[in-house]
Design a protein around this motif. Structure first.
Motif, short mmCIF file in Angstrom:
data_model
loop_
_atom_site.label_atom_id
_atom_site.label_comp_id
_atom_site.label_asym_id
_atom_site.label_seq_id
_atom_site.Cartn_x
_atom_site.Cartn_y
_atom_site.Cartn_z
N ALA A 52 14.08 12.10 1.83
CA ALA A 52 13.67 12.77 0.59
C ALA A 52 12.27 12.34 0.17
O ALA A 52 11.45 13.17 -0.26
CB ALA A 52 14.67 12.46 -0.51
N LEU A 53 11.96 11.06 0.32
CA LEU A 53 10.63 10.56 -0.06
C LEU A 53 9.54 11.11 0.86
O LEU A 53 8.43 11.42 0.41
CB LEU A 53 10.62 9.02 -0.01
CG LEU A 53 11.44 8.31 -1.10
CD1 LEU A 53 11.52 6.81 -0.79
CD2 LEU A 53 10.84 8.54 -2.47
N CYS A 54 9.86 11.23 2.15
CA CYS A 54 8.84 11.63 3.13
C CYS A 54 8.59 13.14 3.16
O CYS A 54 7.48 13.58 3.45
CB CYS A 54 9.23 11.16 4.53
SG CYS A 54 9.11 9.39 4.76
N ILE B 297 5.63 7.42 -0.43
CA ILE B 297 6.43 6.29 -0.89
C ILE B 297 5.48 5.38 -1.66
O ILE B 297 4.71 4.63 -1.08
CB ILE B 297 7.07 5.53 0.28
CG1 ILE B 297 7.86 6.48 1.19
CG2 ILE B 297 7.99 4.42 -0.25
CD1 ILE B 297 8.42 5.83 2.43
N GLY B 298 5.51 5.48 -2.97
CA GLY B 298 4.58 4.73 -3.81
C GLY B 298 5.10 3.36 -4.16
O GLY B 298 6.13 2.90 -3.68
N HIS C 247 0.86 -1.19 0.00
CA HIS C 247 0.00 0.00 0.00
C HIS C 247 0.90 1.24 0.00
O HIS C 247 1.77 1.36 0.87
CB HIS C 247 -0.90 0.01 1.25
CG HIS C 247 -1.74 1.23 1.36
ND1 HIS C 247 -2.88 1.44 0.63
CD2 HIS C 247 -1.59 2.34 2.14
CE1 HIS C 247 -3.41 2.60 0.95
NE2 HIS C 247 -2.65 3.17 1.86
N PRO C 248 0.74 2.15 -0.96
CA PRO C 248 1.57 3.38 -0.97
C PRO C 248 1.49 4.10 0.36
O PRO C 248 0.41 4.24 0.95
CB PRO C 248 0.95 4.21 -2.09
CG PRO C 248 0.31 3.20 -3.00
CD PRO C 248 -0.20 2.11 -2.09
N LEU C 249 2.64 4.56 0.86
CA LEU C 249 2.71 5.18 2.17
C LEU C 249 2.86 6.69 2.06
O LEU C 249 3.69 7.18 1.30
CB LEU C 249 3.91 4.61 2.94
CG LEU C 249 3.95 3.09 3.11
CD1 LEU C 249 5.28 2.67 3.73
CD2 LEU C 249 2.79 2.60 3.95
N SER C 250 2.06 7.41 2.84
CA SER C 250 2.16 8.88 2.88
C SER C 250 2.55 9.30 4.28
O SER C 250 1.93 8.89 5.26
CB SER C 250 0.81 9.52 2.49
OG SER C 250 0.46 9.18 1.17
N ALA C 251 3.58 10.13 4.39
CA ALA C 251 4.04 10.62 5.69
C ALA C 251 3.41 11.98 5.96
O ALA C 251 3.97 13.01 5.65
CB ALA C 251 5.55 10.71 5.73
#
Length: 326
Positions: free
Chosen positions: A288-290, A297-298, A92-96
């Motif tokens: 960088a992703l967060c 993080i897809g 599952h794509p993660l969003s911070a």
């Protein structure tokens, strides 16, 4: 050899189970003594996922196997970011989204740089241990301050989720029994892991550092794997990512700090010259992703993280150290 592998797996299972029961019992007793739930959630429960790494690293250090202890810390942090977050993001794509996460990420980078300073002379000293444990104290106090502020403002779900993990209905008698059982299981499990990992290392001609970086690091990261996958499946992205950030910080300041105090000594130069830089690069990539434009993080990023982990393992096992750093 087969028996050593079986006993290693059994030891890892007992270690994770014993750590879970220790955290449970300590949380119940702390709550009955009137310790605020927020403090329990940020300390006992927060440190709980790093407890397997701590037990194994301390046992290894006391046995004079400092390289295995250091490898466990570096390998666990690399595993947490590249393997665990990679797998969770594929699910599952993660969003911070959490403000706490965005404040913890810079702290993780600062602690990672501090870890590099400690390792760069290829020695762990008692002074290093003191510095790391002071950093651990400062981090916990800062996180408590941030969490209290977020809780008062009602602006952060991470604290709510942490508090939800606390045991609600249990007696002190049951908690004490779990604590006693955990204190029996953990030393036995740690000895099983260290002894059988050493057998495996000798059989395949692997260094203690590489065994700590791989077999032990992956095994002791099972709590983080379970928590992050559960968070991803429930859509609780901040829990999945926050669990990794907190665990990595605790690993560097506590799991490395205590062995430094107990058993100072020289370490394999590869720990700093090779593995530390992989951990630093993974930490920068996660940051960088967060905090990037999408805070996300897809699936693609998850696949890249996982491929990075596989490439790192391949480099460890199939590339001579001298070639790796050139």
């Amino acid at each position: 050899m087969f028996l050593a592998i079986v006993l290693l797996v059994v030891g890892l299972f007992l270690l994770v189970y014993g750590a879970d029961r220790l955290v449970y019992g300590a949380a119940v007793i702390s709550r009955s003594l009137g310790v605020p739930p927020l403090i329990i959630g940020m300390t006992i429960v927060g440190i709980g996922t790093s407890l397997p790494e701590l037990i194994v690293s301390v046992t290894a250090a006391l046995n004079g196997q400092t390289d295995m202890a250091v490898g466990n810390v570096l390998g666990s942090n690399i595993t947490n970011i590249l393997l665990i977050l990679g797998v969770a993001a594929l699910i599952h794509p993660l969003s911070a989204r959490s403000e706490v996460l965005r404040r913890e990420l810079p702290l993780m980078l600062v602690v990672t740089v501090l870890c590099g300073v400690v390792l760069m002379d290829n020695t762990l000293s008692r002074l290093d241990g003191v510095v790391l444990l002071l950093a651990a104290t400062g981090f916990i106090l800062l996180m408590l301050k941030i969490a209290r502020l977020a809780q008062r403002e009602g602006s952060d779900s991470l604290t709510v989720e942490q508090l939800a993990e606390l045991p609600q209905d249990s007696s002190n008698t049951v908690a004490i029994l779990w604590l006693v059982l955990a204190f029996i299981i953990l030393p036995l499990a740690s000895k099983m892991i260290i002894d059988n990992a050493t057998v495996i290392a000798h059989y395949f001609g692997l260094s203690e550092l590489v065994v700590g970086l791989t077999i032990i690091a992956i095994g002791t990261s099972l709590p983080e794997l379970a928590t992050s996958i559960a968070g991803a499946l429930k859509g609780e992205d901040d829990i999945a990512v926050g669990n990794i950030i907190g665990s990595n910080i605790f690993n560097m300041v506590i799991v490395l700090g205590i062995p430094a105090l107990l058993s100072p000594g020289s370490i394999d130069p590869a720990a700093f010259q090779r593995d530390y830089w992989v951990m630093l690069a993974a930490s920068i990539l996660l940051t960088a992703l967060c905090i990037g434009r999408k805070h996300r993080i897809g699936h693609l990023a998850g696949a890249l993280l996982l491929c990075g982990f596989i490439a790192y393992l391949a480099a460890l096992f199939f590339t001579p150290f001298s070639s790796f750093i050139l």
